[in-house]
Design a protein around this motif. Sequence first.
Motif, PDB file in Angstrom:
ATOM      1  N   ALA A  70       0.850  -1.190   0.000  1.00  0.00           N
ATOM      2  CA  ALA A  70       0.000   0.000   0.000  1.00  0.00           C
ATOM      3  C   ALA A  70       0.887   1.243   0.000  1.00  0.00           C
ATOM      4  O   ALA A  70       1.811   1.357   0.805  1.00  0.00           O
ATOM      5  CB  ALA A  70      -0.904   0.007   1.227  1.00  0.00           C
ATOM      6  N   LYS A  89      -4.589   3.417   3.823  1.00  0.00           N
ATOM      7  CA  LYS A  89      -3.451   2.505   3.739  1.00  0.00           C
ATOM      8  C   LYS A  89      -3.263   1.757   5.063  1.00  0.00           C
ATOM      9  O   LYS A  89      -2.919   0.578   5.072  1.00  0.00           O
ATOM     10  CB  LYS A  89      -2.203   3.287   3.338  1.00  0.00           C
ATOM     11  CG  LYS A  89      -2.355   3.963   1.967  1.00  0.00           C
ATOM     12  CD  LYS A  89      -1.189   4.852   1.636  1.00  0.00           C
ATOM     13  CE  LYS A  89      -1.187   6.148   2.428  1.00  0.00           C
ATOM     14  NZ  LYS A  89      -2.305   7.059   2.081  1.00  0.00           N
ATOM     15  N   ALA A 113      -3.546  -2.353   5.715  1.00  0.00           N
ATOM     16  CA  ALA A 113      -2.543  -3.120   6.451  1.00  0.00           C
ATOM     17  C   ALA A 113      -3.175  -3.855   7.630  1.00  0.00           C
ATOM     18  O   ALA A 113      -2.890  -5.026   7.883  1.00  0.00           O
ATOM     19  CB  ALA A 113      -1.427  -2.195   6.924  1.00  0.00           C
ATOM     20  N   ALA A 128      -3.364  -5.504   2.619  1.00  0.00           N
ATOM     21  CA  ALA A 128      -2.014  -5.117   2.207  1.00  0.00           C
ATOM     22  C   ALA A 128      -1.034  -5.738   3.192  1.00  0.00           C
ATOM     23  O   ALA A 128      -1.318  -5.838   4.391  1.00  0.00           O
ATOM     24  CB  ALA A 128      -1.859  -3.599   2.195  1.00  0.00           C
ATOM     25  N   TYR A 180       2.995  -1.245   4.339  1.00  0.00           N
ATOM     26  CA  TYR A 180       2.732   0.142   3.976  1.00  0.00           C
ATOM     27  C   TYR A 180       3.963   0.977   4.335  1.00  0.00           C
ATOM     28  O   TYR A 180       4.169   1.300   5.496  1.00  0.00           O
ATOM     29  CB  TYR A 180       1.485   0.659   4.693  1.00  0.00           C
ATOM     30  CG  TYR A 180       1.316   2.169   4.701  1.00  0.00           C
ATOM     31  CD1 TYR A 180       1.730   2.970   3.638  1.00  0.00           C
ATOM     32  CD2 TYR A 180       0.722   2.802   5.796  1.00  0.00           C
ATOM     33  CE1 TYR A 180       1.574   4.350   3.662  1.00  0.00           C
ATOM     34  CE2 TYR A 180       0.553   4.183   5.833  1.00  0.00           C
ATOM     35  CZ  TYR A 180       0.993   4.950   4.771  1.00  0.00           C
ATOM     36  OH  TYR A 180       0.841   6.315   4.802  1.00  0.00           O
ATOM     37  N   ARG A 228       6.113   4.487   4.253  1.00  0.00           N
ATOM     38  CA  ARG A 228       5.864   5.909   4.047  1.00  0.00           C
ATOM     39  C   ARG A 228       7.175   6.690   4.226  1.00  0.00           C
ATOM     40  O   ARG A 228       7.650   6.885   5.335  1.00  0.00           O
ATOM     41  CB  ARG A 228       4.809   6.431   5.025  1.00  0.00           C
ATOM     42  CG  ARG A 228       4.468   7.912   4.826  1.00  0.00           C
ATOM     43  CD  ARG A 228       3.947   8.186   3.401  1.00  0.00           C
ATOM     44  NE  ARG A 228       3.661   9.595   3.204  1.00  0.00           N
ATOM     45  CZ  ARG A 228       2.421  10.101   3.152  1.00  0.00           C
ATOM     46  NH1 ARG A 228       1.371   9.299   3.280  1.00  0.00           N
ATOM     47  NH2 ARG A 228       2.240  11.376   2.955  1.00  0.00           N
TER      48      ARG A 228
END
Length: 272
Positions: free
Chosen positions: A177, A211, A215, A220, A223, A225
Amino acid sequence: MNQKLMNNNPSNTLLNIAIEAALMAGHEILAVYESGDFSVEAKADGSPLTRADKLAHAKIAAKLEKTGVPILSEEGRTIPFAERAAWGRLWIVDPLDGTKEFISCNGEFTVNIALVENGTPVLGIIYVPDLHELFYGVVDQGALKVEGANGFDNIGELLATAILLPLKHDATTYRVAVSRSHMNERTISFIDSLREEHPGLEIMQLGSSLKFCMAASGEADIYPRFGPTMEWDTAAGHAIALAAGKRMEKADDEGEITYNKENLLNPYFIVR
């Protein structure tokens, strides 16, 4: 305390009050969304602010103020740290996460409410108004999802339909994600490194805190970031991910991600 938070008595728990606040805010957001009259303004940092942000903030603040727990909100970020530092417990709120997605009318916007104790998120609620989906969790108690969350007369009935997270999914496909609006070179490089172990991986590009929801639900697997986020962007999702048995790690060094810091900017992180 957590046992009290997971109590389904609709009249008097912090969890239920926060869920009610999120649903009320979502109702206000959808009314503006469907009207098409967003009244977009530019905040000091250049990011957009709409009529929906303001209305959602007012609804949440009015509801949460009754708990006696102080509130740190994106729309009330100017509270001095000298005052906030004395708060052992606080709500961290983003009344409308994904304002850019809201303006672009793709439905990927959320209401985020978290309860933080001594810098750690212990309860999180994410409501997706356009889908009427509610995600919530209490750390060490569990994370759950409710579909059609706008269709119940009371919180007790709503919570009775909740589905425990994570959900079962196709374990043969590894899913990543990532942000719809903030893809960058480091994220692409990280995904390329994942492909060495998961050559058939799929990328899920999503806005707002969705997102975290992916998760936590298991839809997903990870994730990452590697871009700027603020505490109100992540506190609710962090709590839900932890409640679902996931981890949220600093991407560049060891240690826990904490909240109510003097600088409200988060470090880069990875949820898995």
